[in-house]
Design an enzyme around this catalytic site. Structure first.
Site, short mmCIF file in Angstrom:
data_model
loop_
_atom_site.label_atom_id
_atom_site.label_comp_id
_atom_site.label_asym_id
_atom_site.label_seq_id
_atom_site.Cartn_x
_atom_site.Cartn_y
_atom_site.Cartn_z
CD GLU A 1 -2.71 1.27 2.53
OE1 GLU A 1 -3.24 0.22 2.93
OE2 GLU A 1 -2.87 2.36 3.10
CB SER A 38 -2.25 -10.93 7.77
OG SER A 38 -3.09 -9.87 8.13
S1 SF4 Z 1 -8.09 -2.32 5.70
FE1 SF4 Z 1 -9.66 -2.91 4.23
S2 SF4 Z 1 -11.20 -1.25 4.27
FE2 SF4 Z 1 -9.30 -0.49 5.20
S3 SF4 Z 1 -8.23 0.50 3.51
FE3 SF4 Z 1 -7.41 -1.59 3.66
S4 SF4 Z 1 -8.65 -2.77 2.24
FE4 SF4 Z 1 -9.74 -0.85 2.62
#
Ligand code: SF4
Length: 298
Positions: A135, A230
């Site tokens: 991310e 995770s």
């Molecule tokens: S944890 Fe889930 S809801 Fe939150 S940004 Fe990541 S993918 Fe989206």
């Protein structure tokens, strides 16, 4: 044994949406449904998806060149994961001449949008997160070149080069809220005019809050279900330990030590955003079948 399940346990909406998109293609006969890196950080769920025709290609960070071995007569499609990707990666994937579907979580899309908007106005971007997480790798691509920094503690803020007057701080979606606020205050000591935007997603906040609710409801121990790789599951386990409760991070019900757990009368169960429902149900059933023998000292 009494089992209290956290309301938020299991898939967050972003992960659920990405899985639905991939499954929908597979169900319509598209094959293979490629994903740029693992669609979800859960081995058991990935095995199910593989059996349905979903094929992971690339690497965890979505940075490797893809080797797609297309066979005649197949109808492939490439799905981007909920973590999202950088604009550079999107350009590369689109150049592969294969049907392309972006399943980036809209909450991650909002963070990317805020970074891009501020970067265009000349801001330097500071992101609280894990520099190796996909991310973050994707989000950094929205900052201007050389004007995006990732920090995870106060020392790394202190070590930042001079950033000028326009500084904006955001967060990876799955970080701790308390930690973000603490670091934002630290950044403001150096950059009093820094714009701070809390971009931790609602699903993450719910999960973190639910740990405290489990404790208040009388849990004597917490079982956290989810992949050992995770990141958000590991964070939940960390938060549970912070509550000074015995904490067990397991992937499946086969790891439950029934004899050891029998000393608890009430156990709280939560699960990471990438943990499928069938694993949570199996763990809850297994725990409920354990008879409490000797209670843990309070
Ligand atoms: S944890 Fe889930 S809801 Fe939150 S940004 Fe990541 S993918 Fe989206």
């Amino acid at each position: 044994m009494k089992v209290i399940r956290a309301k938020s346990a299991g898939f967050c909406w972003g992960v659920e949406r990405a899985i639905e998109i991939a499954r929908d293609y597979a169900g319509k006969g598209r094959y293979p449904v490629y994903t740029d890196g693992p669609l979800i950080h859960n081995r058991q769920m990935m095995e199910r998806l593989t059996a349905e025709g979903v094929r992971e290609v690339g690497d965890y960070q979505s940075s490797a060149e893809l080797q797609l071995q297309e066979q005649e007569g197949t109808d492939p499609v490439l799905v981007v994961r909920a973590h999202g990707i950088s604009p550079q990666r999107r350009k590369y994937l689109k150049s592969l001449d294969i049907d392309f579907r972006d399943a980036t979580c809209p909450d991650v899309g909002i963070i990317a949008g805020k970074i891009r908007m501020h970067a265009r106005k000349g801001y330097t971007v500071v992101i609280f997160g894990d520099v190796n997480h996909p991310e973050i790798i994707g989000l950094l691509g929205y900052a201007e070149k050389g004007r995006g920094f990732v920090i995870k503690n106060s020392e790394e803020i202190d070590a930042l080069p001079p950033l000028g007057e326009k500084v904006v701080m955001v967060s990876q979606s799955t970080m701790f809220t308390d930690e973000f606020n603490r670091l934002a205050n630290h950044l403001r000591e150096r950059y009093p005019d820094a714009v701070v935007i809390d971009t931790i997603c609602g699903a993450t906040k719910d999960r973190q809050g639910d740990i405290r609710i489990l404790v208040e409801a009388g849990a004597e121990a917490i079982v956290v279900i989810g992949g050992q790789h995770s990141a958000n599951t590991r964070k939940l386990a960390y938060l549970a330990r912070e509550q000074h409760l015995p904490t067990y991070h397991i992937e499946t019900e086969t790891e439950i030590d029934a004899a050891g757990m029998s000393r608890y009368g009430t156990v709280g169960v939560t699960a990471g955003a990438s943990t499928p429902e069938f694993l949570i149900e199996q763990v809850c059933r297994s725990l409920e079948s354990i008879e409490t023998t000797a209670r843990a000292p309070v």
